[in-house]
Design a protein around this motif. Structure first.
Motif, PDB file in Angstrom:
ATOM      1  N   ARG A 149       0.814  -1.209   0.000  1.00 23.88           N
ATOM      2  CA  ARG A 149       0.000   0.000   0.000  1.00 23.88           C
ATOM      3  C   ARG A 149       0.850   1.263   0.000  1.00 23.88           C
ATOM      4  O   ARG A 149       0.373   2.340  -0.301  1.00 23.88           O
ATOM      5  CB  ARG A 149      -0.928   0.003   1.216  1.00 23.88           C
ATOM      6  CG  ARG A 149      -2.021  -1.070   1.129  1.00 23.88           C
ATOM      7  CD  ARG A 149      -2.828  -1.127   2.399  1.00 23.88           C
ATOM      8  NE  ARG A 149      -3.533   0.124   2.624  1.00 23.88           N
ATOM      9  CZ  ARG A 149      -4.216   0.381   3.749  1.00 23.88           C
ATOM     10  NH1 ARG A 149      -4.249  -0.514   4.713  1.00 23.88           N
ATOM     11  NH2 ARG A 149      -4.841   1.534   3.895  1.00 23.88           N
ATOM     12  N   MET A 150       2.145   1.122   0.342  1.00 26.08           N
ATOM     13  CA  MET A 150       3.038   2.270   0.335  1.00 26.08           C
ATOM     14  C   MET A 150       3.428   2.686  -1.078  1.00 26.08           C
ATOM     15  O   MET A 150       4.049   3.724  -1.259  1.00 26.08           O
ATOM     16  CB  MET A 150       4.303   1.970   1.140  1.00 26.08           C
ATOM     17  CG  MET A 150       4.095   1.902   2.630  1.00 26.08           C
ATOM     18  SD  MET A 150       5.625   1.465   3.491  1.00 26.08           S
ATOM     19  CE  MET A 150       6.624   2.910   3.127  1.00 26.08           C
ATOM     20  N   ASP A 151       3.069   1.900  -2.078  1.00 22.92           N
ATOM     21  CA  ASP A 151       3.523   2.233  -3.435  1.00 22.92           C
ATOM     22  C   ASP A 151       2.974   3.577  -3.903  1.00 22.92           C
ATOM     23  O   ASP A 151       3.510   4.188  -4.811  1.00 22.92           O
ATOM     24  CB  ASP A 151       3.181   1.126  -4.432  1.00 22.92           C
ATOM     25  CG  ASP A 151       1.688   0.976  -4.681  1.00 22.92           C
ATOM     26  OD1 ASP A 151       1.335   0.285  -5.633  1.00 22.92           O
ATOM     27  OD2 ASP A 151       0.887   1.535  -3.917  1.00 22.92           O
ATOM     28  N   LYS A 152       1.875   4.058  -3.284  1.00 20.37           N
ATOM     29  CA  LYS A 152       1.335   5.349  -3.693  1.00 20.37           C
ATOM     30  C   LYS A 152       2.253   6.506  -3.313  1.00 20.37           C
ATOM     31  O   LYS A 152       2.103   7.611  -3.795  1.00 20.37           O
ATOM     32  CB  LYS A 152      -0.041   5.569  -3.077  1.00 20.37           C
ATOM     33  CG  LYS A 152      -0.064   5.576  -1.553  1.00 20.37           C
ATOM     34  CD  LYS A 152      -1.502   5.612  -1.057  1.00 20.37           C
ATOM     35  CE  LYS A 152      -1.569   5.396   0.452  1.00 20.37           C
ATOM     36  NZ  LYS A 152      -2.963   5.278   0.913  1.00 20.37           N
ATOM     37  N   TYR A 153       3.231   6.258  -2.435  1.00 21.75           N
ATOM     38  CA  TYR A 153       4.176   7.293  -2.034  1.00 21.75           C
ATOM     39  C   TYR A 153       5.422   7.295  -2.910  1.00 21.75           C
ATOM     40  O   TYR A 153       6.332   8.071  -2.695  1.00 21.75           O
ATOM     41  CB  TYR A 153       4.589   7.098  -0.577  1.00 21.75           C
ATOM     42  CG  TYR A 153       3.436   7.200   0.393  1.00 21.75           C
ATOM     43  CD1 TYR A 153       2.749   8.401   0.576  1.00 21.75           C
ATOM     44  CD2 TYR A 153       3.014   6.090   1.111  1.00 21.75           C
ATOM     45  CE1 TYR A 153       1.685   8.487   1.458  1.00 21.75           C
ATOM     46  CE2 TYR A 153       1.959   6.167   1.996  1.00 21.75           C
ATOM     47  CZ  TYR A 153       1.297   7.364   2.175  1.00 21.75           C
ATOM     48  OH  TYR A 153       0.241   7.463   3.033  1.00 21.75           O
ATOM     49  N   CYS A 154       5.484   6.416  -3.857  1.00 20.29           N
ATOM     50  CA  CYS A 154       6.706   6.285  -4.654  1.00 20.29           C
ATOM     51  C   CYS A 154       6.371   6.206  -6.134  1.00 20.29           C
ATOM     52  O   CYS A 154       5.380   5.593  -6.537  1.00 20.29           O
ATOM     53  CB  CYS A 154       7.485   5.039  -4.232  1.00 20.29           C
ATOM     54  SG  CYS A 154       8.962   4.748  -5.214  1.00 20.29           S
ATOM     55  N   VAL A 155       7.215   6.825  -6.925  1.00 25.16           N
ATOM     56  CA  VAL A 155       7.083   6.779  -8.376  1.00 25.16           C
ATOM     57  C   VAL A 155       8.071   5.749  -8.910  1.00 25.16           C
ATOM     58  O   VAL A 155       9.255   5.784  -8.574  1.00 25.16           O
ATOM     59  CB  VAL A 155       7.382   8.163  -8.984  1.00 25.16           C
ATOM     60  CG1 VAL A 155       7.272   8.115 -10.499  1.00 25.16           C
ATOM     61  CG2 VAL A 155       6.444   9.218  -8.407  1.00 25.16           C
ATOM     62  N   LEU A 156       7.592   4.809  -9.721  1.00 22.92           N
ATOM     63  CA  LEU A 156       8.456   3.820 -10.369  1.00 22.92           C
ATOM     64  C   LEU A 156       8.680   4.266 -11.801  1.00 22.92           C
ATOM     65  O   LEU A 156       7.728   4.417 -12.578  1.00 22.92           O
ATOM     66  CB  LEU A 156       7.811   2.436 -10.329  1.00 22.92           C
ATOM     67  CG  LEU A 156       8.614   1.291 -10.969  1.00 22.92           C
ATOM     68  CD1 LEU A 156       9.917   1.075 -10.213  1.00 22.92           C
ATOM     69  CD2 LEU A 156       7.787   0.005 -10.986  1.00 22.92           C
ATOM     70  N   LEU A 157       9.939   4.483 -12.168  1.00 22.48           N
ATOM     71  CA  LEU A 157      10.272   5.082 -13.455  1.00 22.48           C
ATOM     72  C   LEU A 157      11.272   4.235 -14.233  1.00 22.48           C
ATOM     73  O   LEU A 157      12.192   3.665 -13.638  1.00 22.48           O
ATOM     74  CB  LEU A 157      10.904   6.471 -13.239  1.00 22.48           C
ATOM     75  CG  LEU A 157      10.056   7.525 -12.536  1.00 22.48           C
ATOM     76  CD1 LEU A 157      10.941   8.657 -12.059  1.00 22.48           C
ATOM     77  CD2 LEU A 157       8.974   8.035 -13.461  1.00 22.48           C
ATOM     78  N   PRO A 158      11.108   4.161 -15.540  1.00 22.96           N
ATOM     79  CA  PRO A 158      12.191   3.575 -16.353  1.00 22.96           C
ATOM     80  C   PRO A 158      13.346   4.557 -16.434  1.00 22.96           C
ATOM     81  O   PRO A 158      13.163   5.771 -16.303  1.00 22.96           O
ATOM     82  CB  PRO A 158      11.523   3.382 -17.721  1.00 22.96           C
ATOM     83  CG  PRO A 158      10.462   4.434 -17.775  1.00 22.96           C
ATOM     84  CD  PRO A 158       9.967   4.606 -16.360  1.00 22.96           C
ATOM     85  N   SER A 159      14.537   4.052 -16.631  1.00 21.45           N
ATOM     86  CA  SER A 159      15.725   4.905 -16.673  1.00 21.45           C
ATOM     87  C   SER A 159      15.607   5.992 -17.728  1.00 21.45           C
ATOM     88  O   SER A 159      15.136   5.755 -18.844  1.00 21.45           O
ATOM     89  CB  SER A 159      16.957   4.041 -16.965  1.00 21.45           C
ATOM     90  OG  SER A 159      18.069   4.859 -17.256  1.00 21.45           O
ATOM     91  N   GLY A 160      16.053   7.191 -17.362  1.00 18.88           N
ATOM     92  CA  GLY A 160      16.093   8.275 -18.333  1.00 18.88           C
ATOM     93  C   GLY A 160      17.360   8.255 -19.165  1.00 18.88           C
ATOM     94  O   GLY A 160      17.430   8.878 -20.215  1.00 18.88           O
ATOM     95  N   LEU A 161      18.380   7.541 -18.697  1.00 18.78           N
ATOM     96  CA  LEU A 161      19.684   7.526 -19.374  1.00 18.78           C
ATOM     97  C   LEU A 161      20.004   6.196 -20.031  1.00 18.78           C
ATOM     98  O   LEU A 161      20.905   6.111 -20.865  1.00 18.78           O
ATOM     99  CB  LEU A 161      20.796   7.866 -18.368  1.00 18.78           C
ATOM    100  CG  LEU A 161      20.690   9.214 -17.671  1.00 18.78           C
ATOM    101  CD1 LEU A 161      21.843   9.391 -16.681  1.00 18.78           C
ATOM    102  CD2 LEU A 161      20.682  10.361 -18.671  1.00 18.78           C
ATOM    103  N   GLN A 162      19.317   5.144 -19.597  1.00 18.15           N
ATOM    104  CA  GLN A 162      19.471   3.806 -20.159  1.00 18.15           C
ATOM    105  C   GLN A 162      20.932   3.365 -20.146  1.00 18.15           C
ATOM    106  O   GLN A 162      21.568   3.322 -19.091  1.00 18.15           O
ATOM    107  CB  GLN A 162      18.843   3.769 -21.558  1.00 18.15           C
ATOM    108  CG  GLN A 162      17.363   4.101 -21.529  1.00 18.15           C
ATOM    109  CD  GLN A 162      16.692   3.984 -22.874  1.00 18.15           C
ATOM    110  OE1 GLN A 162      17.298   3.723 -23.901  1.00 18.15           O
ATOM    111  NE2 GLN A 162      15.384   4.196 -22.884  1.00 18.15           N
ATOM    112  N   ASP A 163      21.497   3.042 -21.313  1.00 18.37           N
ATOM    113  CA  ASP A 163      22.842   2.460 -21.366  1.00 18.37           C
ATOM    114  C   ASP A 163      23.944   3.425 -20.939  1.00 18.37           C
ATOM    115  O   ASP A 163      25.073   2.993 -20.678  1.00 18.37           O
ATOM    116  CB  ASP A 163      23.148   1.959 -22.783  1.00 18.37           C
ATOM    117  CG  ASP A 163      22.281   0.777 -23.181  1.00 18.37           C
ATOM    118  OD1 ASP A 163      21.744   0.123 -22.273  1.00 18.37           O
ATOM    119  OD2 ASP A 163      22.142   0.525 -24.385  1.00 18.37           O
ATOM    120  N   THR A 164      23.647   4.725 -20.878  1.00 14.93           N
ATOM    121  CA  THR A 164      24.690   5.692 -20.525  1.00 14.93           C
ATOM    122  C   THR A 164      24.633   6.115 -19.058  1.00 14.93           C
ATOM    123  O   THR A 164      25.402   6.989 -18.647  1.00 14.93           O
ATOM    124  CB  THR A 164      24.594   6.953 -21.409  1.00 14.93           C
ATOM    125  OG1 THR A 164      23.310   7.573 -21.218  1.00 14.93           O
ATOM    126  CG2 THR A 164      24.777   6.605 -22.881  1.00 14.93           C
TER     127      THR A 164
END
Length: 383
Positions: A342-357
């Motif tokens: 239920r704590m997941d609403k306090y956190c943003v899960l994001l894919p990497s903005g830089l990826q391989d770099t």
């Protein structure tokens, strides 16, 4: 009460001025004075010192409707080079850039070295890299070396998938090239890269899923590495008691179930042949049953791990960097859906903005901050 000499105060103020120019430039002397609360005379003196050191340049006048147009100051970013290496299990990737992490160039080399062979290989790669760089007044600011393992006091102390322990690579390379060398864990570099170039979160976790699973942790914009560098060895947390053996000596570690290496090994066993990453991605897109099941396993174990991170750290955001989330963007959404906490609403899960770099730009961040003597580095051109 602690007091300082005029020289110390001047040095502190010069670093504050440079940090403000780096992060907020182009900026005028008058705006620097207002922002830092220093007199115009002090600002002018400090700026002249930075200009004399080739760190700052005047780039022209700001556009104003009235009065004298102020001269803008900016970092002299093209007059210094940064070299950043990602020492992977199978490849060594090299990035060169300027003092703002721009004008990047990448080159990749196969890594067939083992044990003592790695030092001459790195020396050869660095010589080739340095020879290709154009002249710069500030020269080479430094070299970063990202490794897939535990680093403490600039040395590798645990590398489960290649042998670097006991070699003191950073010191040997620094001696050979007379350039500062900074060694750091790849996940730690990744979180610094994501924070500097992509995401505005001071409490940030970077989850690197490659041959192993590493964790970079920023708490109030400070990198947390633990007492002797082992913080963030998330891949060696146990999810299956008495499970699969792991090079760390334990059984049932999460990276034996959810790393890219583990997933590719599992589907290779099912297919009775070696399945590469590209082949796995293609099979998944073709809705191959074995590939779908392997990805279900990845989501199952990774969501367990992410839930544990949410409960432990409650960060602003978790960035996940994996070939699976890069080449199959829907996987991040599936991971979000699988979170039961239920704590997941306090956190943003994001894919990497830089990826391989991410590792390479994180290394550049370390070099730049050390070279310029600044604590904060926020470069919004990559946001």
């Amino acid at each position: 009460m602690i007091t300082g000499s005029k020289e110390l105060i001047r040095d502190i103020n010069s670093h504050l001025v440079l940090e403000t120019i780096v992060n907020d430039g182009p900026i005028s002397r008058a705006d620097l004075s207002k922002k830092l609360g220093l007199t115009k005379a002090t600002i002018s003196s400090l700026v002249q010192l930075l200009i004399d050191e080739n760190l700052v340049i005047e780039i022209g006048s700001a556009q104003t409707e009235k009065g004298r147009k102020p001269i803008l100051l900016d970092l002299n970013q093209r007059e210094g080079h940064v070299i950043s290496l990602d020492l992977g299990v199978d490849t060594i990737t090299v990035l060169t850039c300027d003092l703002r992490g721009t004008h990047c160039r990448l080159k990749q080399y196969p890594n067939n070295a083992s044990g003592q062979e790695i030092l001459p290989l790195l020396k050869s790669i660095l010589r080739q890299t340095i020879d290709r760089l154009p002249p710069a007044k500030c020269g080479i600011a430094g070299i970063s070396l990202g490794i897939h393992g535990v680093v403490h006091q600039n040395q590798a102390v645990f590398t489960p998938y290649y042998s670097l322990e006991g070699q003191n690579l950073a010191a040997l390379l620094q001696e050979a090239f007379q350039i500062p060398v900074f060694m750091e864990n790849e996940a730690n570099l990744s979180v610094l890269g994501e924070r500097t170039f992509s995401f505005d979160y001071p409490n940030l976790i970077n989850l690197s899923v490659h041959s192993g699973i590493g964790l970079g942790i920023l708490i109030d914009d400070k990198l947390y590495t633990g007492r002797n560098g082992y913080a963030g060895e998330f891949g060696h947390t146990i999810v299956v008691p008495d499970g699969r053996p792991c090079p760390c000596g334990n059984h049932g570690c999460i990276e034996q179930y959810a790393s890219e290496r583990a997933i590719l090994r599992a589907i290779s066993e099912k297919k009775g042949r070696t399945v590469t990453l590209d082949q796995f991605i293609a099979l998944y897109n073709q809705k191959d049953a074995d590939a779908l099941q392997s990805m279900d396993d990845f989501i199952l174990y990774m969501s367990i791990g992410i839930n544990n991170l949410l409960n432990t750290f409650n960060p602003d955001a978790i960035v996940i960097n994996s070939s699976f989330t890069i080449y199959l963007p829907g996987i991040t959404d599936m991971l979000r859906a699988a979170l039961k906490n239920r704590m997941d609403k306090y956190c943003v899960l994001l894919p990497s903005g830089l990826q391989d770099t991410a590792i390479l730009l994180g290394g550049a961040c370390v070099v730049i901050k050390n070279f310029l003597g600044i604590e904060r580095l926020c470069l919004p051109q990559r946001k």
